[in-house]
Write a protein that holds these residues in place. Structure first.
Motif, PDB file in Angstrom:
ATOM      1  N   LEU A  69      15.718  34.507   1.366  1.00  0.00           N
ATOM      2  CA  LEU A  69      14.831  33.393   2.014  1.00  0.00           C
ATOM      3  C   LEU A  69      14.439  34.013   3.370  1.00  0.00           C
ATOM      4  N   ASN A  70      13.445  33.375   3.945  1.00  0.00           N
ATOM      5  CA  ASN A  70      12.810  33.433   5.203  1.00  0.00           C
ATOM      6  C   ASN A  70      12.802  32.204   5.884  1.00  0.00           C
ATOM      7  N   LEU A  71      13.621  31.871   6.958  1.00  0.00           N
ATOM      8  CA  LEU A  71      13.742  30.671   7.415  1.00  0.00           C
ATOM      9  C   LEU A  71      12.370  30.103   8.079  1.00  0.00           C
ATOM     10  N   LEU A  72      11.800  30.931   8.669  1.00  0.00           N
ATOM     11  CA  LEU A  72      10.407  30.549   9.271  1.00  0.00           C
ATOM     12  C   LEU A  72       9.417  30.145   7.940  1.00  0.00           C
ATOM     13  N   THR A  73       9.387  30.905   6.912  1.00  0.00           N
ATOM     14  CA  THR A  73       8.554  30.513   5.766  1.00  0.00           C
ATOM     15  C   THR A  73       8.934  29.046   5.037  1.00  0.00           C
ATOM     16  N   THR A  74      10.416  29.108   4.828  1.00  0.00           N
ATOM     17  CA  THR A  74      10.741  27.666   4.188  1.00  0.00           C
ATOM     18  C   THR A  74      10.555  26.552   5.042  1.00  0.00           C
ATOM     19  N   LEU A  75      10.532  26.742   6.398  1.00  0.00           N
ATOM     20  CA  LEU A  75      10.627  25.468   7.289  1.00  0.00           C
ATOM     21  C   LEU A  75       8.912  25.047   7.314  1.00  0.00           C
ATOM     22  N   LEU A  76       7.831  26.142   7.380  1.00  0.00           N
ATOM     23  CA  LEU A  76       6.568  25.948   7.580  1.00  0.00           C
ATOM     24  C   LEU A  76       5.687  25.705   6.230  1.00  0.00           C
ATOM     25  N   GLN A  77       5.989  26.399   5.207  1.00  0.00           N
ATOM     26  CA  GLN A  77       5.251  26.158   3.994  1.00  0.00           C
ATOM     27  C   GLN A  77       5.666  24.829   3.068  1.00  0.00           C
ATOM     28  N   PRO A  78       4.778  24.170   2.410  1.00  0.00           N
ATOM     29  CA  PRO A  78       5.211  23.112   1.695  1.00  0.00           C
ATOM     30  C   PRO A  78       6.029  23.593   0.508  1.00  0.00           C
ATOM     31  N   GLY A  79       6.912  22.692   0.099  1.00  0.00           N
ATOM     32  CA  GLY A  79       7.801  22.965  -1.054  1.00  0.00           C
ATOM     33  C   GLY A  79       9.039  23.683  -0.479  1.00  0.00           C
ATOM     34  N   GLY A  80       9.282  23.933   0.749  1.00  0.00           N
ATOM     35  CA  GLY A  80      10.489  24.601   1.335  1.00  0.00           C
ATOM     36  C   GLY A  80      11.477  23.704   1.834  1.00  0.00           C
ATOM     37  N   LEU A  81      12.294  24.046   2.790  1.00  0.00           N
ATOM     38  CA  LEU A  81      13.371  23.406   3.393  1.00  0.00           C
ATOM     39  C   LEU A  81      12.622  22.489   4.332  1.00  0.00           C
ATOM     40  N   GLY A  82      11.632  22.736   4.777  1.00  0.00           N
ATOM     41  CA  GLY A  82      11.144  21.952   5.661  1.00  0.00           C
ATOM     42  C   GLY A  82      10.605  20.548   5.130  1.00  0.00           C
ATOM     43  N   ASP A  83      10.537  20.496   4.018  1.00  0.00           N
ATOM     44  CA  ASP A  83      10.161  18.979   3.311  1.00  0.00           C
ATOM     45  C   ASP A  83      11.457  18.201   3.103  1.00  0.00           C
ATOM     46  N   TYR A  84      12.540  18.684   3.230  1.00  0.00           N
ATOM     47  CA  TYR A  84      13.812  17.827   3.176  1.00  0.00           C
ATOM     48  C   TYR A  84      14.035  17.480   4.580  1.00  0.00           C
ATOM     49  N   LEU A  85      13.423  17.749   5.849  1.00  0.00           N
ATOM     50  CA  LEU A  85      13.594  17.169   7.039  1.00  0.00           C
ATOM     51  C   LEU A  85      13.033  15.868   7.317  1.00  0.00           C
ATOM     52  N   LEU A  86      14.051  15.067   8.002  1.00  0.00           N
ATOM     53  CA  LEU A  86      13.395  13.789   8.403  1.00  0.00           C
ATOM     54  C   LEU A  86      12.539  13.770   9.679  1.00  0.00           C
ATOM     55  N   ASN A  87      12.765  14.767  10.282  1.00  0.00           N
ATOM     56  CA  ASN A  87      11.932  15.006  11.645  1.00  0.00           C
ATOM     57  C   ASN A  87      11.309  16.312  11.490  1.00  0.00           C
ATOM     58  N   ALA A  88      10.506  16.512  10.317  1.00  0.00           N
ATOM     59  CA  ALA A  88      10.100  17.885   9.958  1.00  0.00           C
ATOM     60  C   ALA A  88       8.913  18.437  10.797  1.00  0.00           C
ATOM     61  N   GLU A  89       8.147  17.416  11.669  1.00  0.00           N
ATOM     62  CA  GLU A  89       7.077  17.596  12.429  1.00  0.00           C
ATOM     63  C   GLU A  89       7.433  18.459  13.519  1.00  0.00           C
ATOM     64  N   GLU A  90       8.625  17.629  14.155  1.00  0.00           N
ATOM     65  CA  GLU A  90       9.297  18.055  15.451  1.00  0.00           C
ATOM     66  C   GLU A  90       9.857  19.538  15.261  1.00  0.00           C
ATOM     67  N   ILE A  91      10.729  19.826  14.086  1.00  0.00           N
ATOM     68  CA  ILE A  91      11.438  21.096  13.904  1.00  0.00           C
ATOM     69  C   ILE A  91      10.181  22.119  13.666  1.00  0.00           C
ATOM     70  N   ARG A  92       9.347  21.916  12.932  1.00  0.00           N
ATOM     71  CA  ARG A  92       8.181  22.883  12.625  1.00  0.00           C
ATOM     72  C   ARG A  92       7.762  23.301  13.792  1.00  0.00           C
ATOM     73  N   ASN A  93       7.537  22.538  14.596  1.00  0.00           N
ATOM     74  CA  ASN A  93       6.605  22.744  16.018  1.00  0.00           C
ATOM     75  C   ASN A  93       7.529  23.681  16.742  1.00  0.00           C
ATOM     76  N   LEU A  94       8.700  23.359  16.935  1.00  0.00           N
ATOM     77  CA  LEU A  94       9.557  24.004  17.626  1.00  0.00           C
ATOM     78  C   LEU A  94       9.930  25.483  16.906  1.00  0.00           C
ATOM     79  N   ALA A  95       9.957  25.502  15.858  1.00  0.00           N
ATOM     80  CA  ALA A  95      10.170  26.817  15.121  1.00  0.00           C
ATOM     81  C   ALA A  95       8.965  27.712  15.236  1.00  0.00           C
TER      82      ALA A  95
END
Length: 267
Positions: A148-174
């Motif tokens: 896994l690449n953490l940056l990829t799974t946070l930013l791409q649809p279908g990854g771990l980012g989709d399970y975050l309730l504050n996805a917009e905030e975490i994606r911007n910080l990442a």
């Protein structure tokens, strides 16, 4: 606050000129850098103007005082007429046994809270048992952390980012953190170019919390984590410099209870 990219060595830029640029970038006077590195101001002035050549030991002390990344330190050694000083030893090499043992110890000690080891391109190199426990709680496939690449799974649809309730905030910080790191990391810069740019974050609330939590939507309800990082102190190897362990520490009793129960059930 982001740091501008370090000046790269060119045939027309000698070691002394680069040192002067690095010192100015660090907002240090010659006297301040001389005091930190343990050499005289006069000798430093001579090195910067090319009237004297820094020995390998002096160059090492100056670059350490300026907190220059080891990859760029090698270019300074080359510009000064020396062989590159710092290697990028594979993590699997026998000489890295103590490093691997330390990583294993830290990962195990973090249970029942998740922890992962990241490389310089945000690739997941290792993870503890509680990481898979968390993945199970959100419905991700077994062994989801492998490759896994953490940056990829946070930013791409279908990854771990989709399970975050504050996805917009975490994606911007990442994205912001990775963009800063990419200033001196061409491979990471190329990866960023292939990923979707997060939407602009909303204006922060008037009453800001002490830190941003990672809020995950799981089968057991919302799980909140604080993120901390462990790095190796005083590294002398490029690989060791790039390693960081991210710890997700439960931020409330409910998250602790869920992670503890799920971890114990997995044993």
């Amino acid at each position: 606050m982001s740091r501008p990219p370090f000046p790269r060595a060119t045939p027309d830029t000698d070691a002394g000129t680069q040192l002067r640029l690095l010192r100015r970038q660090a907002k240090l006077s010659q006297l301040q850098l001389a005091l930190i590195s343990g050499i005289s101001q006069r000798h430093l002035s001579c090195i910067e103007t090319g009237r004297a050549k820094a020995s390998p030991g002096t160059l090492h002390n100056l670059l350490s005082a300026l907190d220059v990344p080891l990859e760029h330190c090698n270019s300074l050694f080359l510009a000064a007429g020396y062989a590159p000083r710092y290697e990028a030893t594979p993590l699997a090499a026998p000489s890295m046994d103590a490093i691997r043992d330390a990583i294993s110890h830290v990962l195990k000690a973090n249970n029942p809270a998740p922890a992962i080891v990241l490389g310089s391109h945000w690739e997941v190199l290792a993870a503890n048992a509680s990481t898979q426990v968390l993945f199970d709680l959100v419905g991700l496939a077994p062994d989801a952390a492998q490759g896994l690449n953490l940056l990829t799974t946070l930013l791409q649809p279908g990854g771990l980012g989709d399970y975050l309730l504050n996805a917009e905030e975490i994606r911007n910080l990442a994205w912001q953190r990775a963009a800063r790191e990419a200033l001196g990391n061409p491979t990471l810069a190329t990866l960023l170019e292939s990923l979707p740019v997060p939407q602009g974050s909303t204006a922060p609330a008037n009453d800001l919390p002490p830190l941003v939590l990672t809020r995950i939507n799981s089968r057991q309800g919302e799980l909140d984590f604080m993120s901390t990082f462990t790095t190796f102190g005083m590294p002398q190897d490029i690989t060791v410099t790039s390693l960081r362990i991210e710890h997700l520490i439960p931020a409330n009793p409910h998250t602790w209870q869920v992670m503890t129960a799920a971890y114990e059930q997995s044993l």
